[in-house]
Design a protein around this motif. Structure first.
Motif, PDB file in Angstrom:
ATOM      1  N   UNK A   1       0.826  -1.205   0.000  1.00 55.93           N
ATOM      2  CA  UNK A   1       0.000   0.000   0.000  1.00 55.93           C
ATOM      3  C   UNK A   1       0.862   1.257   0.000  1.00 55.93           C
ATOM      4  N   UNK A   2       1.923   1.268   0.800  1.00 58.20           N
ATOM      5  CA  UNK A   2       2.816   2.424   0.837  1.00 58.20           C
ATOM      6  C   UNK A   2       3.564   2.567  -0.484  1.00 58.20           C
ATOM      7  N   UNK A   3       3.982   1.461  -1.054  1.00 56.07           N
ATOM      8  CA  UNK A   3       4.649   1.476  -2.353  1.00 56.07           C
ATOM      9  C   UNK A   3       3.736   2.119  -3.401  1.00 56.07           C
ATOM     10  N   UNK A   4       2.475   1.733  -3.417  1.00 54.77           N
ATOM     11  CA  UNK A   4       1.523   2.290  -4.379  1.00 54.77           C
ATOM     12  C   UNK A   4       1.254   3.767  -4.106  1.00 54.77           C
ATOM     13  N   UNK A   5       1.100   4.133  -2.812  1.00 57.79           N
ATOM     14  CA  UNK A   5       0.845   5.531  -2.458  1.00 57.79           C
ATOM     15  C   UNK A   5       2.012   6.420  -2.871  1.00 57.79           C
TER      16      UNK A   5
ATOM     17  N   UNK B   1      11.697  -0.642  14.035  1.00 59.86           N
ATOM     18  CA  UNK B   1      10.656  -1.172  13.157  1.00 59.86           C
ATOM     19  C   UNK B   1      11.081  -0.891  11.730  1.00 59.86           C
ATOM     20  N   UNK B   2      11.250  -1.941  10.948  1.00 60.93           N
ATOM     21  CA  UNK B   2      11.746  -1.770   9.591  1.00 60.93           C
ATOM     22  C   UNK B   2      10.650  -1.452   8.586  1.00 60.93           C
ATOM     23  N   UNK B   3       9.453  -1.169   9.027  1.00 61.76           N
ATOM     24  CA  UNK B   3       8.385  -0.779   8.108  1.00 61.76           C
ATOM     25  C   UNK B   3       8.386   0.747   7.994  1.00 61.76           C
ATOM     26  N   UNK B   4       9.157   1.242   7.078  1.00 68.18           N
ATOM     27  CA  UNK B   4       9.364   2.670   6.844  1.00 68.18           C
ATOM     28  C   UNK B   4       8.031   3.398   6.779  1.00 68.18           C
ATOM     29  N   UNK B   5       7.854   4.382   7.643  1.00 67.18           N
ATOM     30  CA  UNK B   5       6.578   5.084   7.741  1.00 67.18           C
ATOM     31  C   UNK B   5       6.639   6.410   6.985  1.00 67.18           C
ATOM     32  N   UNK B   6       6.080   6.437   5.817  1.00 66.57           N
ATOM     33  CA  UNK B   6       5.916   7.661   5.053  1.00 66.57           C
ATOM     34  C   UNK B   6       4.422   7.926   4.985  1.00 66.57           C
ATOM     35  N   UNK B   7       3.996   9.017   5.579  1.00 67.00           N
ATOM     36  CA  UNK B   7       2.586   9.367   5.524  1.00 67.00           C
ATOM     37  C   UNK B   7       2.469  10.873   5.716  1.00 67.00           C
ATOM     38  N   UNK B   8       1.352  11.416   5.343  1.00 69.71           N
ATOM     39  CA  UNK B   8       1.084  12.828   5.540  1.00 69.71           C
ATOM     40  C   UNK B   8       2.114  13.720   4.880  1.00 69.71           C
ATOM     41  N   UNK B   9       2.615  14.661   5.674  1.00 71.49           N
ATOM     42  CA  UNK B   9       3.559  15.643   5.140  1.00 71.49           C
ATOM     43  C   UNK B   9       4.866  15.027   4.671  1.00 71.49           C
ATOM     44  N   UNK B  10       5.342  13.991   5.341  1.00 74.32           N
ATOM     45  CA  UNK B  10       6.613  13.384   4.914  1.00 74.32           C
ATOM     46  C   UNK B  10       6.485  12.781   3.520  1.00 74.32           C
ATOM     47  N   UNK B  11       5.343  12.206   3.223  1.00 78.30           N
ATOM     48  CA  UNK B  11       5.088  11.662   1.889  1.00 78.30           C
ATOM     49  C   UNK B  11       5.039  12.781   0.855  1.00 78.30           C
ATOM     50  N   UNK B  12       4.376  13.869   1.190  1.00 82.07           N
ATOM     51  CA  UNK B  12       4.264  15.007   0.268  1.00 82.07           C
ATOM     52  C   UNK B  12       5.623  15.662   0.048  1.00 82.07           C
TER      53      UNK B  12
END
Length: 189
Positions: free
Chosen positions: A32-36, A103-114
């Motif tokens: 899901x993160x890869x697609x986002x 935690x190796x599940x890199x969290x990119x969401x919100x502003x960091x993703x943008x």
């Protein structure tokens, strides 16, 4: 512009995003993160040239002759490079601190993703400014740029995941170093 020129320019715009996605992909992102992330970077590669085209057309009409292209290119390159280097430093810091609790599940969401999507698509703004000087309609071409870059980012993230699997616990360190080196390379190239 011919379709061959548009596709070639789309691949050229996507090389930075592809390189960065290889480094980030070492974090073994969830699907899901890869697609986002792929979608977000693709959208920015549609929007940034459109903004640049309008800015270039405005400057061309306002000033008649456009003398500021080099300055805009330098500023956008410096910003994008700085963001990549900061992201790389954060990845290295996370790798070196608290390895056992990490935690190796890199969290990119919100502003960091943008911000990440913006940093790898900032060069598309400069290209858009240049294209805006040509007085051509580019909406379809910008859409093609976005599709090409989205696919390139997906491939880069998947390949990065394969590379990350090979180096396992140091993949975040490797990815951070690569992001810093890419930022330095983009800054001086």
């Amino acid at each position: 512009m011919s379709i061959i020129e548009v596709i070639t320019l789309g691949f050229a715009l996507g090389t930075d995003a592809f390189s960065v996605s290889l480094a980030i992909g070492t974090k073994n992102l969830r699907l899901l993160l890869l697609l986002k992330l792929s979608f977000m970077i693709g959208v920015f590669h549609i929007l940034m040239p459109l903004v640049g085209i309008n800015l270039g057309a405005f400057l061309h009409n306002f000033f008649g002759n456009y003398y500021f292209e080099g300055t805009i290119d330098s500023i956008t390159t410096a910003i994008g490079s700085g963001i990549l280097m900061i992201l790389g430093m954060i990845m290295i810091y996370e790798n070196l601190s608290n390895k056992e609790d990490q935690d190796y599940s890199f969290q990119l969401y919100g502003w960091s993703l943008i911000i990440l999507a913006l940093s790898v698509s900032i060069d598309a703004l400069s290209v858009g400014v240049s294209l805006g000087m040509l007085d051509s309609s580019m909406i379809f071409n910008c859409f093609v740029f976005g599709v090409i870059v989205t696919i390139m980012v997906m491939v880069g993230l998947i390949l990065g995941g394969k590379i990350g699997g090979l180096v396992s616990e140091n993949s975040e360190l490797l990815g951070g170093i690569v992001l810093i080196l890419l930022g330095i390379h983009f800054l001086f190239s």
